[in-house]
Design an enzyme around this catalytic site. Structure first.
Site, PDB file in Angstrom:
ATOM      1  N   CYS A  77       0.833  -1.197   0.000  1.00  0.00           N
ATOM      2  CA  CYS A  77       0.000   0.000   0.000  1.00  0.00           C
ATOM      3  C   CYS A  77       0.879   1.263   0.000  1.00  0.00           C
ATOM      4  O   CYS A  77       1.529   1.552  -0.978  1.00  0.00           O
ATOM      5  CB  CYS A  77      -0.980  -0.044   1.168  1.00  0.00           C
ATOM      6  SG  CYS A  77      -2.316   1.121   0.966  1.00  0.00           S
ATOM      7  N   HIS A 169      -3.843  -5.171   0.637  1.00  0.00           N
ATOM      8  CA  HIS A 169      -3.301  -5.617   1.937  1.00  0.00           C
ATOM      9  C   HIS A 169      -3.342  -7.138   2.056  1.00  0.00           C
ATOM     10  O   HIS A 169      -4.361  -7.696   2.476  1.00  0.00           O
ATOM     11  CB  HIS A 169      -4.095  -4.984   3.081  1.00  0.00           C
ATOM     12  CG  HIS A 169      -3.808  -3.529   3.256  1.00  0.00           C
ATOM     13  ND1 HIS A 169      -2.762  -3.064   4.011  1.00  0.00           N
ATOM     14  CD2 HIS A 169      -4.406  -2.435   2.725  1.00  0.00           C
ATOM     15  CE1 HIS A 169      -2.731  -1.743   3.966  1.00  0.00           C
ATOM     16  NE2 HIS A 169      -3.719  -1.335   3.193  1.00  0.00           N
ATOM     17  N   GLU A 171      -1.944  -8.853   4.250  1.00  0.00           N
ATOM     18  CA  GLU A 171      -1.795  -9.278   5.646  1.00  0.00           C
ATOM     19  C   GLU A 171      -3.126  -9.471   6.366  1.00  0.00           C
ATOM     20  O   GLU A 171      -3.174 -10.092   7.420  1.00  0.00           O
ATOM     21  CB  GLU A 171      -0.906  -8.280   6.411  1.00  0.00           C
ATOM     22  CG  GLU A 171      -1.486  -6.881   6.638  1.00  0.00           C
ATOM     23  CD  GLU A 171      -1.277  -5.914   5.469  1.00  0.00           C
ATOM     24  OE1 GLU A 171      -1.213  -6.378   4.317  1.00  0.00           O
ATOM     25  OE2 GLU A 171      -1.213  -4.691   5.721  1.00  0.00           O
ATOM     26  N   SER A 223       3.093 -10.208  38.447  1.00  0.00           N
ATOM     27  CA  SER A 223       1.821  -9.499  38.593  1.00  0.00           C
ATOM     28  C   SER A 223       0.693 -10.456  38.922  1.00  0.00           C
ATOM     29  O   SER A 223      -0.333 -10.058  39.445  1.00  0.00           O
ATOM     30  CB  SER A 223       1.485  -8.786  37.286  1.00  0.00           C
ATOM     31  OG  SER A 223       1.157  -9.757  36.308  1.00  0.00           O
ATOM     32  N   GLY A 225      -0.499 -12.322  36.415  1.00  0.00           N
ATOM     33  CA  GLY A 225      -0.989 -12.650  35.087  1.00  0.00           C
ATOM     34  C   GLY A 225      -0.156 -13.734  34.425  1.00  0.00           C
ATOM     35  O   GLY A 225       0.844 -14.198  34.974  1.00  0.00           O
ATOM     36  N   SER A 228       3.822 -12.552  33.296  1.00  0.00           N
ATOM     37  CA  SER A 228       4.923 -12.539  34.259  1.00  0.00           C
ATOM     38  C   SER A 228       5.175 -13.939  34.801  1.00  0.00           C
ATOM     39  O   SER A 228       6.315 -14.283  35.119  1.00  0.00           O
ATOM     40  CB  SER A 228       4.652 -11.539  35.385  1.00  0.00           C
ATOM     41  OG  SER A 228       3.440 -11.823  36.021  1.00  0.00           O
ATOM     42  N   SER A 229       4.127 -14.760  34.878  1.00  0.00           N
ATOM     43  CA  SER A 229       4.335 -16.125  35.378  1.00  0.00           C
ATOM     44  C   SER A 229       5.143 -16.942  34.386  1.00  0.00           C
ATOM     45  O   SER A 229       6.044 -17.693  34.782  1.00  0.00           O
ATOM     46  CB  SER A 229       2.998 -16.814  35.627  1.00  0.00           C
ATOM     47  OG  SER A 229       2.214 -16.031  36.486  1.00  0.00           O
ATOM     48  N   ARG A 296      -1.584   5.672  36.228  1.00  0.00           N
ATOM     49  CA  ARG A 296      -0.553   4.778  35.689  1.00  0.00           C
ATOM     50  C   ARG A 296       0.831   5.187  36.165  1.00  0.00           C
ATOM     51  O   ARG A 296       1.646   4.350  36.554  1.00  0.00           O
ATOM     52  CB  ARG A 296      -0.572   4.818  34.159  1.00  0.00           C
ATOM     53  CG  ARG A 296      -1.665   3.978  33.546  1.00  0.00           C
ATOM     54  CD  ARG A 296      -1.481   3.896  32.037  1.00  0.00           C
ATOM     55  NE  ARG A 296      -2.347   2.896  31.446  1.00  0.00           N
ATOM     56  CZ  ARG A 296      -3.626   3.083  31.163  1.00  0.00           C
ATOM     57  NH1 ARG A 296      -4.209   4.229  31.406  1.00  0.00           N
ATOM     58  NH2 ARG A 296      -4.343   2.102  30.626  1.00  0.00           N
ATOM     59  N   GLU A 531      -9.770  -1.650  28.077  1.00  0.00           N
ATOM     60  CA  GLU A 531      -9.940  -1.029  29.392  1.00  0.00           C
ATOM     61  C   GLU A 531     -10.728   0.260  29.208  1.00  0.00           C
ATOM     62  O   GLU A 531     -10.783   0.826  28.118  1.00  0.00           O
ATOM     63  CB  GLU A 531      -8.574  -0.705  30.015  1.00  0.00           C
ATOM     64  CG  GLU A 531      -7.649  -1.900  30.202  1.00  0.00           C
ATOM     65  CD  GLU A 531      -8.110  -2.858  31.287  1.00  0.00           C
ATOM     66  OE1 GLU A 531      -9.006  -2.497  32.075  1.00  0.00           O
ATOM     67  OE2 GLU A 531      -7.583  -3.982  31.330  1.00  0.00           O
TER      68      GLU A 531
HETATM   69  P1  XMP Z   1      -6.495  -1.421  25.769  1.00  0.00           P
HETATM   70  O1  XMP Z   1      -7.290  -0.868  26.900  1.00  0.00           O
HETATM   71  O2  XMP Z   1      -5.326  -0.566  25.375  1.00  0.00           O
HETATM   72  O3  XMP Z   1      -5.906  -2.776  26.314  1.00  0.00           O
HETATM   73  O4  XMP Z   1      -7.351  -1.805  24.594  1.00  0.00           O
HETATM   74  C1  XMP Z   1      -5.202  -3.714  25.565  1.00  0.00           C
HETATM   75  C2  XMP Z   1      -4.615  -4.693  26.547  1.00  0.00           C
HETATM   76  O5  XMP Z   1      -3.640  -4.031  27.338  1.00  0.00           O
HETATM   77  C3  XMP Z   1      -3.989  -4.076  28.708  1.00  0.00           C
HETATM   78  N1  XMP Z   1      -3.617  -2.799  29.289  1.00  0.00           N
HETATM   79  C4  XMP Z   1      -2.556  -2.612  30.086  1.00  0.00           C
HETATM   80  N2  XMP Z   1      -1.650  -3.479  30.548  1.00  0.00           N
HETATM   81  N3  XMP Z   1      -0.577  -1.731  31.702  1.00  0.00           N
HETATM   82  C5  XMP Z   1      -0.670  -3.041  31.366  1.00  0.00           C
HETATM   83  O6  XMP Z   1       0.151  -3.825  31.825  1.00  0.00           O
HETATM   84  C6  XMP Z   1      -1.460  -0.792  31.287  1.00  0.00           C
HETATM   85  O7  XMP Z   1      -1.364   0.391  31.608  1.00  0.00           O
HETATM   86  C7  XMP Z   1      -2.507  -1.266  30.423  1.00  0.00           C
HETATM   87  N4  XMP Z   1      -3.554  -0.650  29.809  1.00  0.00           N
HETATM   88  C8  XMP Z   1      -4.207  -1.607  29.128  1.00  0.00           C
HETATM   89  C9  XMP Z   1      -5.454  -4.362  28.736  1.00  0.00           C
HETATM   90  O8  XMP Z   1      -5.845  -4.976  29.945  1.00  0.00           O
HETATM   91  C10 XMP Z   1      -5.623  -5.244  27.529  1.00  0.00           C
HETATM   92  O9  XMP Z   1      -5.273  -6.572  27.820  1.00  0.00           O
END
Ligand code: XMP
Length: 533
Positions: A77, A169, A171, A223, A225, A228-229, A296, A531
């Site tokens: 593209c 595209h 992809e 964390s 999740g 990290s695990s 954050r 989120e």
């Molecule tokens: P969004 O909200 O951007 O989320 O569509 C996409 C993925 O990223 C996660 N997320 C975060 N993870 N720190 C993190 O470690 C952050 O500040 C953060 N913001 C969004 C979200 O849960 C989803 O899996």
């Protein structure tokens, strides 16, 4: 391996996926990357699409060295237009975007090199178009290898050099035979197709051992999740007990998370793990803060502060251990100092941080990438930074992590703080934890957990009127989010059966004190994010 230069197209990351699916290692870098500054030599270069027109002021420009690097180039593209721009072709700005399905006519030249990109395809092939500008005149040394009724130069190739450009595209899945073009391009580049998860593990363990060295310890940020695990498990595999994991209870984890994670990681996986309860510190700093970026930042910075304090303690303990080993004449047992911090950063986070966004675009900062680690004495180690989520899950399975852990939905670093839309207090956290655990419990009970990529409750900053018994209530509102996605870059909402929703709603409004209303989030990404903050 293949270098993908990103010009900011929403599809750029999919190019990476297609190459990976073909077992070819590739790396995406911003289009401004200078070829001479690369510390590796790609076997081929792909130029992505872009929201820009080559005529825009400040339009991204590729390093012209790309065309003299002596490796095949594929422009997609905008990438095609960049090739044309660099070789004296003519690109016409179109006032109308061409967007959607199209049929291309593959043109055979009879020349092996020129026909190589469309090998195995002939006649009409369905593709996906999404572009404004298009080529009206091919550069002098190029031949047309595909056209459509409206685009006379749907694909072109340099007569002698391995430079290919395509307007559509390949992809996206809407180009059903697009993957074949990548396969052909990979063949043209002479790439070995040997990138698998097993080779990744071997390569990564070797890389970790090289980085850390025969002495030296690594501190792990856990964390709870999957990421990290899995990262911790990999680290444990690479350097055994020179890896020490620390989980910070920041007060905004899911219900009982710290305990559950402790049990899982230490029992199932045998990882060294300390849980630090820093919830008072975090919640104290989050008091009265509503701005998501501030939340954050606070969480990111406090997290590092707590880690540094923990490192200091572990460092002292390590020094004592060293001194003891030495005094007993066991110098070979020395494990060295804590030098690294492990983080489970994934490729999508990396892409969001590096991809070309143009001058004005702002994105959410993901607290685990960039900036915040600058003043740390520890160096960052990110073994998953090349992987997509589903690849991390596959890796986890290969490393023997139990499936309930591998299959867990991702959880953001800033935790419930970005799911509480107003100020974050202990009371608000407790309300959200309770509502969220009911929601997730019901999702699991209904057998839906694995069909959903990420589900969670959100606490809204509004109050609504309700009635309970004979009493009027003025309470809070919970929103339910459930996203379906393969890569977290785009997502759709999960269509729950109505009976399921009424059950969850009834349970939350009955069982969670302070909530009298439940709403369902039916927004896709884009334009919403997964989120709420
Ligand atoms: P969004 O909200 O951007 O989320 O569509 C996409 C993925 O990223 C996660 N997320 C975060 N993870 N720190 C993190 O470690 C952050 O500040 C953060 N913001 C969004 C979200 O849960 C989803 O899996």
């Amino acid at each position: 391996s293949i270098l993908i230069l990103d010009f900011g197209s929403q599809y750029s990351h999919l190019i990476t996926r297609r190459c990976r699916e073909l077992n070819v290692y590739c790396e995406m870098l911003p289009c401004t990357q200078k070829i001479k500054d690369l510390d590796w030599k790609p076997k081929g270069i792909i130029l992505s699409g872009s929201p820009y027109s080559v005529y825009d002021e400040g339009a991204p420009r590729v390093d012209p060295d790309v065309f003299d690097a002596g490796v095949p180039v594929l422009g997609i593209c905008y990438g095609l237009q960049e090739i044309a721009w660099n070789h004296g072709g003519k690109v016409d700005p179109h006032d109308r975007r061409e967007y959607g399905h199209a049929m291309i006519d593959v043109v055979k030249t009879g020349d092996k090199h020129m026909d190589a990109l469309f090998e195995g395809q002939e006649g009409q092939v369905q593709v996906w178009m999404s572009h404004g500008d298009q080529l009206s005149k091919a550069p002098a040394d190029f031949e047309v290898i595909a056209r459509t009724s409206t685009a006379p130069f749907a694909a072109m190739v340099h007569r002698t050099k391995q430079i290919y450009g395509i307007q559509f595209h390949p992809e996206v899945t809407h180009s059903p035979r697009g993957k074949e073009l990548f396969e052909n391009f990979i063949k043209i580049c002479g790439c070995e197709r040997n990138w698998t998860m097993e080779t990744f593990i071997d390569k990564e363990i070797k890389r970790i051992r090289e980085i850390v060295g025969p002495k030296g310890r690594v501190l792990g940020a856990i964390s709870g999740g999957v990421d990290s695990s899995v990262a911790a498990r990999l680290m444990h595999e690479a350097i055994g007990d020179r890896f020490h994991a620390v989980m910070v209870d920041n007060g905004v984890l899911r219900a009982n998370e710290a305990t559950q994670v402790y049990d899982m990681l230490s029992k199932d996986l045998g990882v060294n793990l300390t849980v630090v309860d820093a919830s008072d510190l975090f919640l104290g700093k989050l008091k009265d803060v509503e701005d998501p970026e501030k939340k954050r930042k606070i969480i990111g910075n406090t997290f590092i502060e707590v880690f540094e304090a923990e490192v200091a303690k572990l460092e002292k303990a390590a020094e004592r251990e060293e001194a003891e080993a030495l005094s007993k004449g066991n110098a070979h047992e020395s494990k060295g100092k804590f030098e690294f911090l492990l983080q489970g950063t994934l490729y999508p986070d990396v892409i969001e941080s590096i991809s070309f966004k143009g001058p004005s675009a702002t994105i959410k900062t993901h607290h685990n990438v960039g900036g915040l680690l600058e003043d740390m004495k520890l160096k960052l180690i990110e073994p998953l930074r090349e992987l997509f989520k589903d690849e991390v899950r596959a890796l986890g399975r290969l490393l023997g992590i139990p499936s309930h852990l591998v299959g867990r939905h991702p959880f953001p670093g800033p935790g419930l703080a970005i799911r509480i839309l107003g100020p974050v207090t202990r009371e608000q956290v407790a309300i959200l934890q309770h509502a969220d655990s009911i929601y997730i419990e019901e999702i699991r009970a209904a057998g839906l957990y694995d069909q959903i990529s990420q589900a969670f409750a959100v606490l809204l900053p509004v109050r609504a009127v309700g009635v309970q018994g004979d009493k009027r209530t003025y309470d809070q509102v919970i929103a339910l989010r459930a996203a379906q996605t393969t890569d977290f870059m785009t997502a759709t909402w999960f269509p729950f059966p109505p009976e399921f929703l009424s059950k969850v709603s009834n349970r939350i409004t009955n069982e969670v004190q302070g909530v009298n209303r439940v709403v369902l989030d039916i927004s896709s990404k884009p334009p919403a994010t997964i989120e709420w903050l």
